[in-house]
Motif scaffolding. Structure first.
Motif: not given
Length: 120
Positions: A17-18, A52-54, A57-59, A64-66
């Motif tokens: 999607v990104l 796209g870069t932000i 990193f957010m995704e 990793r957090a889930w």
């Protein structure tokens, strides 16, 4: 207690999607450049690359957090990038389970599971 990570297919779907959104932004930049709006094209291209870069990193952090852990009597779900959240849902209090899957999720064999528990 061992937490299981989210499926790697989730990461691939989000990156797809990104990538599509990035391609749309860069296509706009090319269009502006072709129309002679060179300054606007550079700004649009730069914004697309930064966004796209932000987003990447957010995704990445979100993926990793889930995690989840299934125990005998309950389900534990952890999530959150900036604000960590852990939910413990006893199986006996689960009243409603909703499973949804959009078009992109279906392509990757994914679904969203939403639990509604009975609270007294």
């Amino acid at each position: 207690m061992e937490f299981h990570p989210v499926s790697p297919r989730f990461w691939i779907a989000r990156q797809t999607v990104l990538g599509v959104l990035e391609a749309i932004g860069l296509a706009w930049a090319i269009l502006f450049y072709a129309l002679g709006h060179h300054g606007t094209a550079v700004i649009v291209a730069a914004c697309a690359v930064v966004a796209g870069t932000i987003g990447w990193f957010m995704e990445r952090g979100r993926y990793r957090a889930w995690g989840y852990a299934e125990r005998e009597d309950d389900l534990i779900v952890k999530r959150g990038l900036l604000f960590r959240r852990t939910s413990v849902v006893p199986y006996g209090r689960m009243q409603f389970i909703d499973v949804t899957s959009g078009p992109v999720a279906r392509v990757f064999g994914l679904a969203t599971v939403q639990l509604l528990s009975l609270i007294h």
